[in-house]
Enzyme design. Structure first.
Site, PDB file in Angstrom:
ATOM      1  N   ASP A 182      -2.083   6.295  -6.401  1.00 16.79           N
ATOM      2  CA  ASP A 182      -2.280   5.359  -5.286  1.00 16.79           C
ATOM      3  C   ASP A 182      -2.400   3.932  -5.807  1.00 16.79           C
ATOM      4  O   ASP A 182      -3.083   3.680  -6.798  1.00 16.79           O
ATOM      5  CB  ASP A 182      -3.550   5.760  -4.523  1.00 16.79           C
ATOM      6  CG  ASP A 182      -3.850   4.808  -3.374  1.00 16.79           C
ATOM      7  OD1 ASP A 182      -2.922   4.480  -2.614  1.00 16.79           O
ATOM      8  OD2 ASP A 182      -5.015   4.394  -3.244  1.00 16.79           O
TER       9      ASP A 182
ATOM     10  N   ASP B  56       0.824  -1.207   0.000  1.00 21.01           N
ATOM     11  CA  ASP B  56       0.000   0.000   0.000  1.00 21.01           C
ATOM     12  C   ASP B  56       0.856   1.254   0.000  1.00 21.01           C
ATOM     13  O   ASP B  56       1.561   1.542   0.969  1.00 21.01           O
ATOM     14  CB  ASP B  56      -0.920  -0.014   1.229  1.00 21.01           C
ATOM     15  CG  ASP B  56      -1.954   1.112   1.210  1.00 21.01           C
ATOM     16  OD1 ASP B  56      -2.052   1.822   0.194  1.00 21.01           O
ATOM     17  OD2 ASP B  56      -2.671   1.275   2.203  1.00 21.01           O
TER      18      ASP B  56
END
Length: 464
Positions: free
Chosen positions: A346, A146
């Protein structure tokens, strides 16, 4: 090795139903063997990266998981980012820790931070996973990758309050000769407030307690710890991470989360003294192989866009979208509208969000270019949908351009996402508070984050 969102044109199983089971098994065996070659090659760490629905994923999500669940998770993640950028509590926010079970971790203290206490929706459904070794002797654990999170954490025995089901055994600190807990007086304990956006707490035995909460009401709470982290035969001592004792929400079957954001407690920054401040990845589809590489890279293969400085959240990766073309024609919006909202890149967001005017123009242009294709009803937040599957439709050439000259030339799998067996939709949606370049658009590209040089690069054909 494969994911399809860190990108999801992405949640479509590209393996045909008729693919022989034996062929898949043999392919997975080869990938498992390849995973044994996780290594430090010169000054770079190279790891296999898996799509959550790939047949070789070590922590696969259920094959019958509806795409609506992915969109629910995505919406929660977007809300979490919005709250971070606004520097206000998210809608999932948090009640004080007052349960009896939590008292085994905390001493009474009215200044304790709060975290949500109800399990959330699946945090891991749209994320790619890799393996990380921990402890002495080292044992492997499947971790969600992440770029929007800083602190790395994983579930730890004895799971005093709650552990979700994971692939493989839960890490037991007692079996590691190099494990130690971290005291409340350390700088790392103080740094938790910026790494997790929650203040640290302290146990009655002076052990620092972290609290990591996410936009979908999932969370992990436990002890800040220090141990040796390993990748293949190479190890790095004194790695700070969270040893989770209360991990609630559905994190897929992963052991925890690997944080790669811009923060001194992230995996990237802790490995940087040895490997340098850069990492790259290729987010694979469910039928290809991907990778995560930390350290040196080949700079000549990329086109670059500068990282944009922002005081909204200095741990996230901001860039500037400067234009988009469909079938060679620029969208009918002014250049200023592309930068009307801050833009984040992201790895954990599936559907790219664009400023509303840009999204509207894109939707109109794509629909116009595909006017011979039968339209389908809207699916949740996706309102530009077609009958068929992305791989079967003729799609226009779409390019996303960024400041500095970098661009993403999107293929059908980057432009459309299959939401069920008969419908595919434009993998974009309008943004409210921030534009986000999600993983569907990044899929199959090599993406490098050169933090030292403050730039992000893109190269086609990254996954093999």
């Amino acid at each position: 090795m494969a994911p399809s969102p860190l990108l999801l044109a992405a949640f479509s199983l590209l393996f045909a139903v008729a693919t022989p089971i034996r062929d898949i098994t043999d392919a997975c065996s080869s990938q498992v063997q390849a995973a044994d070659f996780e290594h430090l090659n010169g000054t770079a760490l190279h790891l296999p990266l898996h799509h959550p629905r790939g047949p070789c994923s070590p922590a696969a999500v259920p094959s019958d998981l509806p795409f609506s669940a992915v969109l629910t998770h995505d919406a929660a993640r977007i809300s979490s980012f919005a709250a971070r950028l606004a520097k206000t509590p998210s809608s999932s926010a948090a009640r004080p820790i007052t349960t009896t079970s939590a008292s085994s971790l905390y001493r009474p203290d009215s200044s304790l931070a709060s975290v949500p206490l109800t399990p959330g929706t699946s945090f891991g459904v749209g994320n790619y996973v890799t393996r990380m070794g921990l402890g002495t002797p080292a044992k492997p654990y499947v971790m969600v990758v992440d770029t929007g999170s800083s602190l790395t954490w994983l579930q730890c025995s004895p799971c005093r309050i709650s552990c979700h089901r994971q692939s493989g055994p839960v890490f037991d600190p007692k079996t590691s000769s190099s494990y130690s807990s971290v005291s409340c007086s350390t700088q790392q304990c103080t740094d938790l407030s910026t790494a997790t956006l929650n203040p640290a707490a302290c146990s009655s035995s002076d052990v620092c307690i972290y609290q990591a909460s996410y936009g979908d009401s999932s969370f992990s709470v436990g002890y800040l710890s220090k141990d040796t982290v390993s990748f293949g035969s190479n190890s790095v001592p004194n790695f700070y991470y969270g040893c989770g004792q209360d991990n609630e929400g559905l994190f897929g079957q992963s052991a925890g989360l690997m944080g790669l954001a811009r923060n001194k407690l992230s995996l990237l920054y802790q490995l940087a003294p040895t490997l340098g401040y850069s990492f790259s990845y290729c987010l694979p589809s469910s039928s290809s192989s991907g990778y995560l590489s930390i350290g040196s890279y080949n700079p000549g293969q990329y086109s670059y866009t500068p990282m944009v400085a922002s005081n909204l959240d200095d741990s996230l990766y901001f860039i500037k979208l400067s234009g988009m073309t469909v079938a060679g024609k620029s969208l009918s919006v002014s250049s200023s509208e592309y930068s009307s909202l801050p833009t984040i890149i992201d790895s954990g967001t599936v559907i790219t969000r664009l400023p509303t005017s840009v999204y509207t123009a894109l939707s109109k242009a794509v629909a116009g270019a595909m006017k011979g294709t039968k339209r389908a009803d809207a699916y949740s937040i996706l309102d530009t949908c077609f009958i068929g599957q992305a791989s079967q439709l003729r799609t226009p050439a779409v390019t996303m351009d960024f400041a500095g000259g970098a661009s993403l030339k999107l293929k059908a799998q980057n432009l459309l996402v299959d939401v069920d067996s008969s419908t595919t939709c434009l993998a974009f949606a309008p943004a409210r508070s921030a534009a986000i370049i999600g993983n569907t658009q990044q899929q199959s590209f090599s993406v490098v984050y050169d933090v030292k040089s403050n730039k992000i690069g893109f190269a086609a054909g990254g996954c093999k």
